[in-house]
Design an enzyme around this catalytic site. Structure first.
Site, PDB file in Angstrom:
ATOM      1  N   PRO A  23       1.089  -1.310   0.040  1.00  0.00           N
ATOM      2  CA  PRO A  23      -0.014   0.125   0.004  1.00  0.00           C
ATOM      3  C   PRO A  23       0.972   1.070   0.131  1.00  0.00           C
ATOM      4  CG  PRO A  23      -0.633  -1.444   1.725  1.00  0.00           C
ATOM      5  CD  PRO A  23       0.814  -1.935   1.250  1.00  0.00           C
ATOM      6  N   CYS A  24       0.207   2.393  -0.385  1.00  0.00           N
ATOM      7  CA  CYS A  24       1.189   3.653  -0.709  1.00  0.00           C
ATOM      8  C   CYS A  24       0.599   4.353   0.706  1.00  0.00           C
ATOM      9  CB  CYS A  24       0.799   4.252  -1.858  1.00  0.00           C
ATOM     10  SG  CYS A  24       1.600   5.997  -1.998  1.00  0.00           S
ATOM     11  N   GLN A  25       1.761   4.888   1.491  1.00  0.00           N
ATOM     12  CA  GLN A  25       1.290   5.744   2.626  1.00  0.00           C
ATOM     13  C   GLN A  25       2.342   6.885   2.622  1.00  0.00           C
ATOM     14  OE1 GLN A  25       2.231   1.885   4.961  1.00  0.00           O
ATOM     15  NE2 GLN A  25       0.261   2.448   6.357  1.00  0.00           N
ATOM     16  N   ASN A  28       2.555  -0.775  -7.478  1.00  0.00           N
ATOM     17  CA  ASN A  28       1.577   0.232  -6.760  1.00  0.00           C
ATOM     18  C   ASN A  28       0.824   0.812  -7.993  1.00  0.00           C
ATOM     19  OD1 ASN A  28       0.978   2.287  -4.780  1.00  0.00           O
ATOM     20  ND2 ASN A  28       2.534   1.364  -3.748  1.00  0.00           N
ATOM     21  N   HIS A  78       3.064  10.961  -5.195  1.00  0.00           N
ATOM     22  CA  HIS A  78       2.709  10.900  -3.998  1.00  0.00           C
ATOM     23  C   HIS A  78       3.231  11.869  -3.013  1.00  0.00           C
ATOM     24  CE1 HIS A  78       1.751   9.388   0.145  1.00  0.00           C
ATOM     25  NE2 HIS A  78       0.465   9.308  -0.480  1.00  0.00           N
TER      26      HIS A  78
END
Length: 459
Positions: free
Chosen positions: A177-179, A226, A233
């Protein structure tokens, strides 16, 4: 139990404990109702939801099963791949979802030895379709239990714990996941005798856990996936830290400096009729000869000669429940009309399956809500606003959403001529799972590209 026909001989060898283990595995994946329906279809009418629940709760002993009953239960679980006796390589599957990346790497002879996925519904679908026998495969729910163990302190001890917990492997797969990244505000830490700056920069993110595994296990290859927007991001800071970290860990990332067009961004429309862009990071450990020669630009060699049409992926007789209700269709229609008047691009995506060049929008995890991004045109005739909805014949041709089976085909999980992908969960969960997954043939192509490099390790 007894079938409607003559009794069959019991399977041999078998024992009550073996049969109970088999039933336990099946109950962990399928609903009681689904299991009973399948048994009833085969003529075993004695099975009831009440009986199964009492067996599961330990209130009733498991009755003696016939050979056919055992076989029916076994057929609900995936079989062991034949190549597992002598695999080309071993790999781990992190943030696995329903196993989309795994399918591509298993297809080229890889053996999955470790899987991590926290979503219980996704785990059900994964285990229904991917061999996960605990005797030769480890299933983990939260990867942080491995990379951030509560009962282990000190960096060196943590890395030793990771090394001991995760089996050795040649390829690490992760659709993490992208955080946002947060600075930890601490000095560099030593891990296995080497200082890792990433320990300071990426704590609190799930990429941090991938980095720790790479540092501890040092697999020759990795494939990370991703969303395309990972590059932008947090104003590009997230991606910069990721690339810096992978470089520090001793990996060359394919096409690292590519910008536009960026070979790391792959659109699924080259494989299936869906516009779905994802960023793919393929890393090769720097000490491996030819690590810098690998490029994702060569993926064109594995494009299919012809992309299947949308029509070829649709069911011939979809259930009526997938047709939009009059209320929902009116809402989506008017919503799109309102935004179009304002010059906005918001609205539904209506697709004519008769158009052989039709390419649908990206299937998302929110598809279960209204299906608006991918609607199938059933002959709706737009006339003049409200008159569209007053025409009874026209209303009978309201658009429909894709069925979960059609989503499986659009994502490449269902392939013509092969065993259908098993969907043991509700429609809502299935839509979420397919919307969160990868397009299988994209990663099958990535796997094919990487295979010669994997094989070179054996020379």
């Amino acid at each position: 139990m007894h079938a409607a026909a003559t009794a069959e001989p019991r399977l041999s060898p078998a024992s009550p404990s073996d049969e109970m283990t088999l039933l336990t595995h099946v109950l962990a994946i399928y609903s009681v109702r689904d299991i009973v329906m399948r048994l009833h279809d085969a003529g075993y009418q004695d099975w009831t939801p009440q009986l199964l629940n009492r067996i599961r709760q330990g209130k009733t002993a498991l009755p003696t099963l016939s050979a056919q009953e055992v076989l029916l239960l076994q057929n609900l679980l995936p079989t062991r791949p034949a190549h597992y006796d002598a695999p080309e390589f071993r790999f781990v599957d992190l943030f696995a979802g329903i196993g989309g990346i795994r399918r591509g790497f298993e297809a080229i002879g890889g053996k999955c030895v470790f899987t991590s996925e926290w979503n219980k519904e996704a785990v059900r679908t994964y285990k229904a379709n991917h061999y996960s026998d605990p005797q030769e495969h480890t299933f983990n729910s939260d990867i942080r239990q491995v990379t951030q163990p509560a009962d282990v302190s000190g960096d060196e001890a943590v890395y030793q714990h990771i090394d001991a917990t995760i089996p050795d492997h040649q390829v690490l797969l992760a659709g993490f996941p992208c955080q946002p990244f947060s600075l930890a505000g601490v000095s560099k830490k030593n891990a296995l005798g080497r200082a890792h700056g990433f320990e300071c920069q990426v704590q609190g993110t799930l990429f941090f856990d991938v980095a720790r595994i790479l540092a501890a296990k040092k697999p020759p290859f990795f494939v990370l996936e991703n969303v395309k927007n990972l590059k932008s991001h947090d104003k590009g800071r997230t991606f910069a830290i990721i690339m810096e970290t992978l470089n520090e860990l001793g990996y060359d990332v394919a096409d690292a400096d590519a910008n536009a067009p960026d070979a790391k961004i792959i659109d699924a429309r080259h494989f299936l009729p869906q516009h779905r862009e994802r960023i793919v990071l393929v890393g090769i450990r720097r000490d491996i000869a030819g690590s810098r020669a690998f490029t994702l630009r060569d993926i064109r060699q594995h494009f299919p000669a012809e992309v299947p049409s949308l029509q070829s992926l649709l069911e011939s007789e979809p259930e009526e429940k997938y047709t939009l209700s009059p209320h929902l269709w009116r809402y989506l229609y008017n919503y799109a009309k309102k935004h179009k008047a304002k010059g906005n691009g918001f609205g539904f995506g209506l697709n004519d399956p008769r158009n052989i060049h039709c390419c649908v929008r990206t299937l998302s995890a929110r598809y279960y809500k209204d299906g608006s991004e991918i609607l199938i045109d059933r002959g709706w005739d737009s006339v003049v606003g409200e008159a569209d909805f007053q025409n009874v014949a026209n209303m009978a041709r309201r658009p429909r959403r894709l069925s979960p089976r059609e989503c499986a085909r659009l994502m490449g999980f269902d392939v013509p001529g092969s065993e259908p992908f098993r969907i043991p969960v509700s429609d809502t969960q299935a839509y979420k799972q397919f919307g969160n997954s990868v397009v299988v043939p994209v990663f099958a192509a990535v796997a094919q590209l990487l295979l010669p490099h994997i094989r070179s390790l054996k020379r």
